[in-house]
Design a protein around this motif. Structure first.
Motif, PDB file in Angstrom:
ATOM      1  N   PRO A  90       4.664  -9.615   3.611  1.00  0.00           N
ATOM      2  CA  PRO A  90       4.201  -9.845   2.264  1.00  0.00           C
ATOM      3  C   PRO A  90       2.729 -10.115   1.978  1.00  0.00           C
ATOM      4  N   ILE A  91       2.237 -11.023   3.288  1.00  0.00           N
ATOM      5  CA  ILE A  91       0.785 -11.159   2.956  1.00  0.00           C
ATOM      6  C   ILE A  91      -0.107  -9.902   3.185  1.00  0.00           C
ATOM      7  N   GLN A  92       0.408  -9.202   4.319  1.00  0.00           N
ATOM      8  CA  GLN A  92      -0.247  -8.043   4.696  1.00  0.00           C
ATOM      9  C   GLN A  92      -0.147  -6.899   3.492  1.00  0.00           C
ATOM     10  N   VAL A  93       0.806  -6.770   2.845  1.00  0.00           N
ATOM     11  CA  VAL A  93       0.964  -5.769   1.783  1.00  0.00           C
ATOM     12  C   VAL A  93       0.089  -6.252   0.592  1.00  0.00           C
ATOM     13  N   ARG A  94      -0.010  -7.533   0.366  1.00  0.00           N
ATOM     14  CA  ARG A  94      -0.856  -8.201  -0.809  1.00  0.00           C
ATOM     15  C   ARG A  94      -2.275  -7.897  -0.444  1.00  0.00           C
ATOM     16  N   GLN A  96      -3.439  -5.703   1.370  1.00  0.00           N
ATOM     17  CA  GLN A  96      -3.853  -4.407   1.413  1.00  0.00           C
ATOM     18  C   GLN A  96      -4.106  -3.878  -0.132  1.00  0.00           C
ATOM     19  N   GLU A  97      -3.102  -4.463  -0.980  1.00  0.00           N
ATOM     20  CA  GLU A  97      -3.438  -4.178  -2.510  1.00  0.00           C
ATOM     21  C   GLU A  97      -4.740  -4.842  -2.891  1.00  0.00           C
ATOM     22  N   ILE A  98      -5.033  -5.790  -2.904  1.00  0.00           N
ATOM     23  CA  ILE A  98      -6.263  -6.393  -3.244  1.00  0.00           C
ATOM     24  C   ILE A  98      -7.582  -5.730  -2.591  1.00  0.00           C
ATOM     25  N   THR A  99      -7.747  -5.317  -1.380  1.00  0.00           N
ATOM     26  CA  THR A  99      -8.767  -4.563  -0.899  1.00  0.00           C
ATOM     27  C   THR A  99      -8.906  -3.169  -1.125  1.00  0.00           C
ATOM     28  N   ALA A 100      -7.813  -2.593  -1.751  1.00  0.00           N
ATOM     29  CA  ALA A 100      -7.899  -1.235  -2.171  1.00  0.00           C
ATOM     30  C   ALA A 100      -8.297  -1.113  -3.643  1.00  0.00           C
ATOM     31  N   GLU A 101      -8.348  -2.369  -4.406  1.00  0.00           N
ATOM     32  CA  GLU A 101      -8.683  -2.246  -5.829  1.00  0.00           C
ATOM     33  C   GLU A 101     -10.367  -3.114  -5.649  1.00  0.00           C
TER      34      GLU A 101
END
Length: 140
Positions: A90-94, A96-101
């Motif tokens: 979950p940390i890695q997914v979040r 990726q979401e943050i850095t993508a935006e």
């Protein structure tokens, strides 16, 4: 595992890939004694890895002790790797979401800078007043 050792092999980083986590756990220094146990001064690696498993699995020390007391390292290391991967996912997914935006990051940084400026301005004002750079408000 050591967070201060210079080698990247000495720790699991939050953003390590699944394969890298599994490889690092597989390569962990362990002993040749049968069974796994907490709190044996002669087996610090065992205590360390069981503690990591306890934390990432959310189990109690007693539950981990019971589950792992008869395990070999060959059985335990994949179990630990899977628990770490699941815990960090979950940390890695979040991340990726943050850095993508990038717009989101820019907004958070801007809001943080504005808030820090407000606090700093008030602090500097109070400091200057305490040092006598501003006249004190006189009560009439």
């Amino acid at each position: 595992m050591s967070k201060s050792a210079p080698s990247d092999q000495s720790r699991i980083n939050l953003l390590d890939s699944k394969d890298l986590i599994a490889d690092k756990i597989k390569r962990c220094k362990t002993d040749s004694f049968a069974g796994l146990e907490f709190d044996n001064a002669e087996r610090p690696e065992c205590n360390n890895l069981l503690s990591v498993y306890q934390i990432v699995s959310g189990k109690t020390k007693e539950e981990v002790s019971e589950e792992c007391k008869d395990m070999s390292w060959g059985t335990f290391k994949p179990l630990l790797a899977d628990a770490l991967i699941e815990h960090l996912s979950p940390i890695q997914v979040r991340y990726q979401e943050i850095t993508a935006e990038t717009g989101y990051l820019d907004k958070v940084l801007s809001e943080g800078a504005d808030r820090a400026t407000e606090i700093a301005d008030a602090t500097v004002h109070n400091l200057k007043q305490a040092m006598g750079f501003y006249p004190r408000n006189s009560a009439s």
